[in-house]
Design a protein around this motif. Structure first.
Motif, PDB file in Angstrom:
ATOM      1  N   PRO A 209     -18.678 -14.705   4.089  1.00  0.00           N
ATOM      2  CA  PRO A 209     -17.230 -14.906   4.226  1.00  0.00           C
ATOM      3  C   PRO A 209     -16.799 -15.264   5.635  1.00  0.00           C
ATOM      4  O   PRO A 209     -15.781 -15.919   5.833  1.00  0.00           O
TER       5      PRO A 209
ATOM      6  N   TRP B 182     -17.620 -18.852   3.447  1.00  0.00           N
ATOM      7  CA  TRP B 182     -18.332 -18.770   2.179  1.00  0.00           C
ATOM      8  C   TRP B 182     -19.427 -19.818   2.017  1.00  0.00           C
ATOM      9  O   TRP B 182     -19.703 -20.284   0.910  1.00  0.00           O
TER      10      TRP B 182
ATOM     11  N   PRO C 138     -14.635 -17.630  -4.521  1.00  0.00           N
ATOM     12  CA  PRO C 138     -14.088 -18.190  -3.274  1.00  0.00           C
ATOM     13  C   PRO C 138     -13.569 -19.615  -3.400  1.00  0.00           C
ATOM     14  O   PRO C 138     -12.749 -20.048  -2.593  1.00  0.00           O
TER      15      PRO C 138
END
Length: 542
Positions: free
Chosen positions: A227, A231, A258
């Protein structure tokens, strides 16, 4: 309503936990529930649907040309001879009716740009929409496979150099594709109990849950997207695939939740690993790829090793139609692995498939998928229903004929305006606004990222230590009527909520943003009381 025991709910799939959240969110009859937990879009493509209904009317005219002497409402099969001329007449008579101009353009495109017979196309479409014959070929109707294949080339391969041809199997959406693939890989000894498979995390939850079932008993290895790096998979994580004990790598690209596509650099790096691991099986689920600009699937870079799964459900707003395809290159490692199986395994499979072919050893993997989807014995009635295939073809032609990508740009504007409204009301600007790899079908609200950006790591540590992982989601549901899915169920590392940006209107996302900010400010107040800190409760306000 009694409050649920949060500690007992952590083992539920996020899609099952959603039902508990909906119960809480809908408990107040005077409040509108805002369910951003489901990926079903609230938009849909109208032009190819208009075309579908008008094609149905034309096909009924074709059917009623037969058996006119019977007053009981009996029609016959369409006739190929003269069908193009009769369609041109129909199009002229109804040129102002929505969908007819699209249909006429589709016939022209098929004839002039794809070089196919317009008469053969119209006959296949009419017979298909009337659903008067079994699907033949069962894997996919002949011209339908060519046309949908062109759509896959446009959206999944693009400008990437690509040598050779690929086969398509039309299936009942991406969920059927997953079910069929797991089953056939087990039946054909491509994966067996105890084998290690890698999963690109986070990922659509069933990819985590299915391998753990008694049916498969596969060992899972996580390839974790970072993250902090928006991502993307680091080279170090992808290097786990160099281990020869890893038999397969499954990923969703762009990712869920994501909603970020693999960067070009990561795709190239992964392709270089596959060059060193020519035996590695890849399954890439690219349902969200059509929301990205210039998307390139891993299937385009490594076609021999890769099974492509694509669903029409999200892009065209067609979840109820259940439309998807599985694609494999005609030169692939799956057929190679089947040919290299030990003699006893090949004899076992010879017996399994000898009722449907005189040469079962040469039956391609994708054709085994078709047979296995109907438990082999019903292979003669296999195949996706023909009206479903017709709608799939019309969706494909709609995209192929849209050379400026006007529909795609409209979809992207729609979901990105919703994201902007959400974050505007939360009060924290998204860090990925300029990232070309962000697709924005979903957005993931990670407590570490949001809290850390607003107040720093100490606040995040306090929240993680003092709350159950799902507490924030249950409070949103109970206090504001807002439903989000837990990111943990998709394999994220920290407590988070998945917000679908596809299924509500812009004003709803603004309301969700306000509710999140209010909850956030409450936790800041509790943090101040617990630690003696004086953090600003209004820190998220611009």
């Amino acid at each position: 309503m009694s409050k649920p025991d949060l500690s007992t709910l952590s083992s539920l799939s996020p899609f099952e936990l959603k039902d508990e959240l909906i119960k809480l969110a809908s408990s107040d009859a005077n409040r509108l529930m805002l369910n951003a937990g489901r990926g079903n879009p609230n938009f849909l493509a109208t032009v190819p649907r208009h075309g579908f209904w008008q094609l149905g009317l034309f096909s009924m005219r074709e059917s009623e040309r037969s058996f006119q002497y019977m007053p009981e409402g009996v029609g016959g099969f369409p006739r190929r001879e003269g069908i193009e001329e009769r369609f041109n007449l129909f199009a002229r008579e109804n040129h102002d009716v929505p969908g007819v101009k699209f249909l006429a353009g589709a016939v022209s495109y098929v004839r002039d740009q794809l070089g196919l017979s317009a008469a053969d196309f119209l006959y296949e479409m009419c017979e298909g929409i009337l659903a008067c014959s079994y699907p033949v070929p069962d894997r996919m109707l002949r011209l339908s496979e060519v046309i949908v294949g062109q759509y896959i080339r446009k959206e999944m391969i693009g400008k990437q150099p690509f040598i050779g041809e690929f086969d398509l199997f039309a299936v009942e959406g991406g969920t059927a594709a997953m079910t069929y693939l797991f089953n056939s890989m087990r039946e054909n000894h491509l994966l067996k109990p105890g084998d290690k498979i890698a999963l690109g995390m986070p990922i659509f939850t069933p990819y985590i849950e299915i391998p753990e079932l008694n049916d498969f008993q596969l060992v899972e290895l996580s390839i974790d997207a970072d993250p902090q790096s928006r991502w993307q998979y680091s080279n170090q994580e992808l290097d786990k695939l160099r281990d020869p004990s890893v038999k397969a790598f499954f990923l969703v690209n762009p990712s869920n939740p994501p909603s970020v596509r693999m960067s070009d650099e990561s795709l190239e790096y992964l392709a270089s690993i596959i060059e060193e691991r020519p035996d590695l099986i890849i399954l890439t689920d690219d349902v969200y790829g059509t929301f990205a600009d210039d998307f390139v699937s891993l299937f385009a870079l490594c076609p021999r090793n890769t099974i492509l799964v694509y669903s029409f459900s999200k892009y065209f707003g067609a979840t109820g139609w259940r439309l998807g395809v599985i694609a494999t290159h005609r030169d692939n490692i799956f057929d190679q692995k089947l040919a290299e199986l030990p003699e006893d395994k090949r004899q076992q499979l010879h017996k399994r498939y000898n009722s449907i072919t005189t040469t079962p050893d040469t039956l391609k993997f994708i054709d085994r998928l078709v047979a296995d989807s109907r438990t082999v014995a019903l292979n003669h009635t296999a195949g996706l229903s023909t009206p479903q295939q017709v709608q799939m073809v019309l969706f494909s032609l709609f995209s192929l004929m849209d050379t400026p990508d006007a529909y795609k740009q409209a979809m992207k504007r729609l979901i990105r305006s919703r994201k902007a409204a959400l974050f505007r009301e939360i009060g924290i600007a998204p860090e990925d606004a300029e990232d070309p790899n962000v697709v924005d079908y979903y957005t993931l609200l990670d407590i570490e990222q949001l809290g850390g950006k607003a107040l720093g790591p100490e606040f995040v540590k306090w929240v993680l230590a003092s709350t159950e992982p799902t507490e924030l989601l249950f409070r949103l549901a109970e206090e504001a009527g807002v439903v989000l899915l837990p990111g943990r169920g998709f394999g994220t590392r920290h407590p988070s909520g998945r917000v679908s940006l596809a299924n509500l209107n812009e004003s709803d996302y603004a309301k969700i943003g306000k509710s999140i900010r209010k909850l956030f400010e409450d936790y800041v107040g509790r943090y101040n009381e617990a630690t003696g800190s004086k953090a600003d409760k209004n820190v998220t306000k611009k």
